[in-house]
Design an enzyme around this catalytic site. Structure first.
Site, mmCIF file in Angstrom:
data_model
loop_
_atom_site.group_PDB
_atom_site.id
_atom_site.type_symbol
_atom_site.label_atom_id
_atom_site.label_comp_id
_atom_site.label_asym_id
_atom_site.label_seq_id
_atom_site.Cartn_x
_atom_site.Cartn_y
_atom_site.Cartn_z
ATOM 1 N N HIS A 28 -11.799 37.652 36.551
ATOM 2 C CA HIS A 28 -12.029 36.717 35.579
ATOM 3 C C HIS A 28 -12.882 37.470 34.406
ATOM 4 C CE1 HIS A 28 -13.939 33.179 33.943
ATOM 5 N NE2 HIS A 28 -14.927 34.244 33.447
ATOM 6 N N GLU A 29 -13.277 38.489 34.626
ATOM 7 C CA GLU A 29 -14.091 39.307 33.467
ATOM 8 C C GLU A 29 -13.090 39.888 32.695
ATOM 9 O OE1 GLU A 29 -16.848 38.326 32.422
ATOM 10 O OE2 GLU A 29 -17.650 37.179 34.226
ATOM 11 N N HIS B 50 -11.184 38.260 30.339
ATOM 12 C CA HIS B 50 -11.543 38.059 28.852
ATOM 13 C C HIS B 50 -11.086 39.157 28.013
ATOM 14 C CE1 HIS B 50 -14.183 34.727 29.284
ATOM 15 N NE2 HIS B 50 -14.827 35.090 30.230
HETATM 16 ZN ZN LIG Z 1 -15.958 34.140 31.566
#
Ligand SMILES: [Zn+2]
Ligand SMILES: *[C@@H]1O[C@H](CO)[C@@H](O)[C@H](O)[C@H]1NC(C)=O
Ligand SMILES: *[C@@H]1O[C@H](CO)[C@@H](O)[C@H](O)[C@H]1NC(C)=O
Ligand SMILES: *[C@@H]1O[C@H](CO)[C@@H](O)[C@H](O)[C@H]1NC(C)=O
Ligand SMILES: *[C@@H]1O[C@H](CO)[C@@H](O)[C@H](O)[C@H]1NC(C)=O
Ligand SMILES: *[C@@H]1O[C@H](CO)[C@@H](O)[C@H](O)[C@H]1NC(C)=O
Length: 594
Positions: free
Chosen positions: A399-400, A403
């Site tokens: 998820h990170e 980004h």
């Molecule tokens: Zn996030």
């Protein structure tokens, strides 16, 4: 000066609209910087058009002859009835495998670029396939000669933003929500200890702090009662996972001469993160990183820290290599120490802070522009005994890392184009969707729940599992009316993407080699091509409607629209149909899909 010429592509007239409540997600973001400082950032409304098979265009035909810069510049100038002198080419590249050339443009005045009045265009085969812009009227614009210099205000701004000026600055124009255009010094303010990283826009005539870009994508996770859940998937030994096409010297080197034997590599440097103690990469004899994680022990015990560093290093490199084969390459502004002369800017591999002691129950990623390193912060989670380390739950790190992908691909590498509330929300959604997409092992699409192990509860860290069952996950486009927080908005988008994925896999099948080969025609491979191509195609600070249009256009560009109706139906099933607008649902699909 913008004139009211009739535009061939039916653009709306340019000019800053006042902030009306329903539109606020798409154009505004309010940020509480400190207890006493609230700043509004403004992104003028974007007009975005996609053109399916494309429109014949003399400028598009220039790509082959004169290159993307000349073609994009003359196209935008002509469309908007402007002199080329006010059209400032920023970046562009040829997308791998899709035959699409992307160009990213900023409005300019006296050769000074605008931060938030931008345009993007995509050409394919001498045709224009999409065009978006947020250019504004310059009736009320400040003088292009600054009356104050950075030295005169920097200490005040450092204090307000609780960080230090890192010597990155530029002089640009910024459109405010009242339509006026101010000249600003853009200065980066960074605090490595608190992982604050802003671009501050300071009025170059008054010294006032006008706006910020926040390079940190904040993650926040719901607090849940303690229940110990052992990761179900268990640990495995993977051998030589690096993809040669994406990482030509492997994950630990950036030239033939490299002899590194630690978790310092061309794409990622992973270390036990603490700015107090310095960085400690994990080394290993003969590149055998064999540390066993003991789930019954605390994260700092035994070899757990070493195992966490290795897992985090592995995950971020996997994300690098897999996203690379789908188009997140050097030219498309990815993260690498050396770009091997393949385009884009060097020197920006990801700093992976493992078991960072700056915070708990969270994780974060700061994405500065191409050429400056991305920073991922992984924290420990305190709901369980022993504590759970976010580095060991793969969906957290993926998820990170995503980004970084969404922030770099949208708008051409500036990292400024997912800043409105709605676009920032979709940023969270793409991150969840990527984490989900990576984990599939067969064609069965079951519900997916984020963050189950770290919180120690089957509910996980989101309000609902992502599901094709509307009882399990009732979120729809109109749900955004009631939502304000970016992760909440992101859940709406991630659930739509879950449904798009399920529909593509159901209709077009599933390919097991999707992490090493991006050339299959199966649904899961198509999904990631549309995901990555859509990011590159969509305008700066897109709305969900824009992002959906970019997916459909991406399918036209790459697959001649073969999956368009499948994608349309999935979006429409959650309210993002043809006539969806202003957070009101619509379930209709184009006539040819009925
Ligand atoms: Zn996030
Ligand atoms: C590798 O080492 C040789 C000899 O020291 C040097 O000439 C060359 O530039 C190095 N190559 C790279 C890519 O660093
Ligand atoms: C890891 O390798 C890099 C590159 O050779 C080196 O600069 C660094 O000092 C090494 N780190 C440790 C902790 O040994
Ligand atoms: C830690 O890992 C090393 C290297 O694999 C191994 O020799 C050692 O026994 C491990 N220690 C523990 C406590 O597991
Ligand atoms: C998980 O958390 C939810 C919400 O706090 C709670 O209702 C539920 O009982 C918890 N489930 C477990 C298995 O602890
Ligand atoms: C959808 O979920 C609800 C609630 O869990 C369940 O009762 C229902 O059977 C599900 N529907 C389908 C089609 O699976």
């Amino acid at each position: 000066m913008l004139s009211a010429v009739a535009l061939a592509l039916a653009c709306s007239s340019v000019g800053a609209a006042p902030w009306t409540a329903p539109a606020k997600h798409s154009t505004h973001r309010l940020r509480q910087i400190s207890p006493t400082l609230v700043l509004e950032s403004y992104h003028p409304p974007t007009t975005y058009k996609t053109f399916g098979k494309g429109l014949e265009d003399t400028h598009a035909a220039r790509v082959k002859r004169d290159g993307i810069e000349a073609a994009a510049t003359s196209f935008i100038a002509t469309q908007l009835g402007l002199d080329e002198a006010v059209v400032n080419y920023k970046s562009g590249y040829a997308g791998a495998g899709s035959g699409v050339h992307y160009g990213y443009i900023h409005q300019a005045h006296d050769r000074i670029p605008f931060i938030n009045a931008v345009a993007n265009v995509a050409f394919k085969d001498d045709k224009v396939v999409s065009f978006g812009h947020s250019f504004v009227s310059t009736d009320n614009i400040a003088s292009s000669t600054p009356s104050i210099e950075i030295d005169s205000f920097i200490s005040d701004i450092e204090m307000q933003l609780d960080g230090t000026y890192n010597d990155h600055s530029s002089l640009e124009y910024l459109v405010k929500s009242d339509g006026s255009v101010v000249l600003v010094h853009v200065v980066q303010i960074q605090n490595e200890a608190t992982h604050v990283w802003y671009e501050a826009m300071v009025d170059a005539h008054s010294g006032e702090l006008v706006s910020v870009t926040d390079f940190l994508a904040h993650a926040s996770y719901t607090v849940l009662p303690v229940t110990k859940v052992v990761p179900t998937e268990g640990f495995e030994t993977v051998v030589d996972p690096a993809l040669t096409v994406a990482s030509p010297y492997g994950w630990h080197a950036w030239s033939d001469n490299s002899t590194e034997i630690n978790t310092t590599g061309n794409n990622v440097i992973a270390y036990k993160g603490s700015w107090d103690t310095g960085t400690v990469e994990q080394s290993a004899d003969g590149l055998v990183f064999d540390y066993t994680y003991n789930l019954d022990a605390e994260p700092a015990d035994g070899n757990n820290t070493q195992a966490a560093v290795v897992n985090a290093f592995y995950l971020m490199n996997m994300l690098h290599d897999v996203s690379y084969i789908y188009g997140f390459t050097e030219e498309a502004f990815n993260f690498q120490w050396s770009n091997f002369d393949k385009g884009g800017l060097n020197g920006d591999r990801i700093n992976m802070n493992v078991q960072s002691d700056l915070s708990t129950n969270n994780a974060g990623f700061t994405t500065p522009p191409d050429g400056q390193a991305g920073n991922c912060y992984m924290f420990l989670w305190t709901y369980t005994t022993p504590l759970h380390d976010g580095d060991m739950e793969n969906d957290i790190a993926l998820h990170e890392g995503t980004h970084g992908i969404s922030n770099r691909l949208t708008g051409g590498g500036t990292a400024r184009c997912l800043q409105s509330n709605e676009a920032g929300g979709m940023g969270e959604g793409w991150s969840d969707a990527m984490a989900e997409w990576m984990h599939w092992t067969n064609d069965e699409v079951t519900d997916f729940t984020m963050g189950v192990w770290v919180v120690g509860n089957s509910t996980g860290e989101r309000s609902h599992p992502y599901s094709t069952n509307a009882t399990v996950n009732p979120l729809r486009y109109s749900s955004i009316q009631e939502l304000d927080e970016v992760h909440d908005i992101g859940e709406v988008w991630a659930n739509m993407l879950h449904n798009v994925y399920a529909a593509l896999v159901e209709e077009f099948g599933w390919d097991a080699d999707f992490k090493t080969h991006a050339d299959s025609d199966k649904g899961n491979v198509v999904f990631m091509h549309l995901f990555i191509d859509g990011l590159a195609l969509q305008p700066c600070n897109p709305t969900m409607v824009d992002a959906r249009d970019a997916w459909i256009q991406a399918d036209e560009n790459r697959y001649d629209g073969a999956h368009a109706c499948t994608v349309w139906k999935a979006f429409a099933s959650r309210g993002l149909g043809v006539n969806a607008a202003d957070y009101t649902d619509d379930e209709s699909v184009p006539e040819e899909c009925q």
